[in-house]
Design a protein around this motif. Structure first.
Motif, short mmCIF file in Angstrom:
data_model
loop_
_atom_site.label_atom_id
_atom_site.label_comp_id
_atom_site.label_asym_id
_atom_site.label_seq_id
_atom_site.Cartn_x
_atom_site.Cartn_y
_atom_site.Cartn_z
N LYS A 92 -0.23 5.75 -7.40
CA LYS A 92 0.49 4.42 -7.09
C LYS A 92 1.12 3.85 -8.12
CE LYS A 92 -0.36 -0.22 -4.66
NZ LYS A 92 -1.11 -0.87 -3.99
N SER A 96 0.70 -1.12 -0.13
CA SER A 96 0.06 0.04 0.01
C SER A 96 0.85 1.35 0.02
CB SER A 96 -0.82 -0.09 1.25
OG SER A 96 -0.13 0.26 2.47
N THR A 97 0.12 2.28 -0.33
CA THR A 97 0.84 3.74 -0.39
C THR A 97 1.26 4.07 0.92
OG1 THR A 97 -1.11 4.87 -0.90
CG2 THR A 97 0.12 4.39 -2.81
N ARG A 98 0.13 3.62 1.83
CA ARG A 98 0.25 4.16 3.26
C ARG A 98 1.45 3.56 3.91
NH1 ARG A 98 -4.61 3.17 7.19
NH2 ARG A 98 -5.60 4.73 5.89
N CYS A 131 4.69 5.31 2.48
CA CYS A 131 4.79 6.58 3.38
C CYS A 131 5.47 6.39 4.62
CB CYS A 131 3.50 7.34 3.40
SG CYS A 131 2.92 7.82 1.65
N THR A 132 4.90 5.21 5.26
CA THR A 132 5.38 5.18 6.62
C THR A 132 7.03 4.72 6.63
OG1 THR A 132 3.41 4.47 7.36
CG2 THR A 132 5.18 3.78 8.69
N GLY A 147 4.45 11.88 4.17
CA GLY A 147 2.88 12.10 4.22
C GLY A 147 2.56 11.59 2.98
N ALA A 148 1.25 11.26 2.63
CA ALA A 148 0.84 10.97 1.31
C ALA A 148 0.73 12.06 0.31
CB ALA A 148 -0.81 10.27 1.71
#
Length: 228
Positions: free
Chosen positions: A52, A30-32, A35-36, A41-42
């Motif tokens: 994506k 996932s893009t989340r 990012c993490t 941040g997104a």
């Protein structure tokens, strides 16, 4: 300074995505999660890549950079067919050792601009075989055959549907289909098609000044007919 910071941030996101994709072993990323892992941040991710798909395209380009670094490091052996054989093996080895990258690079219809360099390197290997009088089919046909077979075998290896022996057998079958044995040119046994391919490649590398553009194009067409 801001431009350099943007490049550093972009590189950090790509590397984080590449690491996650490799660790995921085929599972969705996932893009989340990216990012993490990248510490952004997104909005930052979307600023650099759009979406994506754009991010994954950048990861594929990153994979091509690593692949091409190893391709560029290969030095000619003096035997163009052996150089082509080594190129095949390096291609497969990269795919097996970097399956996540390889699937993004060759497992979809989308290819980044840097893929053109990989194609140019393969084209150069095939043209060297042609100039040596060892190619029995037109250059473009040989490039298509080697690329399709090499990618297909490597994807099979990644999926567990083949092994190194299968890759070697396929490699030798393709080489037998597109090349003539060493010594054939010297002993005069080369076919007219192989000689036409060799002359076509030689003229492409060093166009004859004595011919007009129209004459050169006509000669090329005749040679392609003989080679085909």
């Amino acid at each position: 300074m801001t431009a350099q910071k943007d490049l550093d941030t972009r590189d950090r996101i790509v590397r984080a995505a590449a690491w996650l994709i490799t660790e995921a072993a085929g599972e969705p990323v996932s893009t989340r999660a990216v990012c993490t892992a990248a510490g952004v941040g997104a909005p930052t991710l979307y600023h650099h890549f759009g979406d994506k798909r754009g991010l994954f395209d950048a990861v594929a380009a990153h994979g091509f950079e690593e692949y091409l670094a190893s391709k560029r490091a290969l030095r000619p052996t003096g035997d163009p067919v052996e150089d082509l054989r080594r190129g095949w093996d390096l291609h497969g080895e990269f795919g097996v050792t970097h399956p996540a990258f390889y699937t993004l690079m060759y497992g979809t219809s989308r290819t980044p601009p840097i893929a053109a360099e990989a194609h140019a390197l393969l084209l150069g290997l095939i043209e060297a075989v042609a100039r040596a009088g060892r190619l029995r089919v037109p250059v473009d046909a040989a490039v298509q055959m080697v690329h399709a077979a090499g990618v297909g075998v490597t994807l099979a290896l990644i999926s567990g549907a083949g092994d190194a022996e299968m890759s070697a057998r396929t490699r030798e079958a393709v080489l037998a289909a597109i090349t003539v044995p060493a010594g054939t040119v010297d002993d005069g046994a080369a076919s007219p098609a192989a000689r036409a391919v060799a002359l076509r490649a030689a003229l492409a590398a060093d166009p004859p000044a004595a011919l007009t553009a129209t004459e050169a194009a006509l000669l090329g067409e005749w040679l392609d007919r003989i080679a085909g």
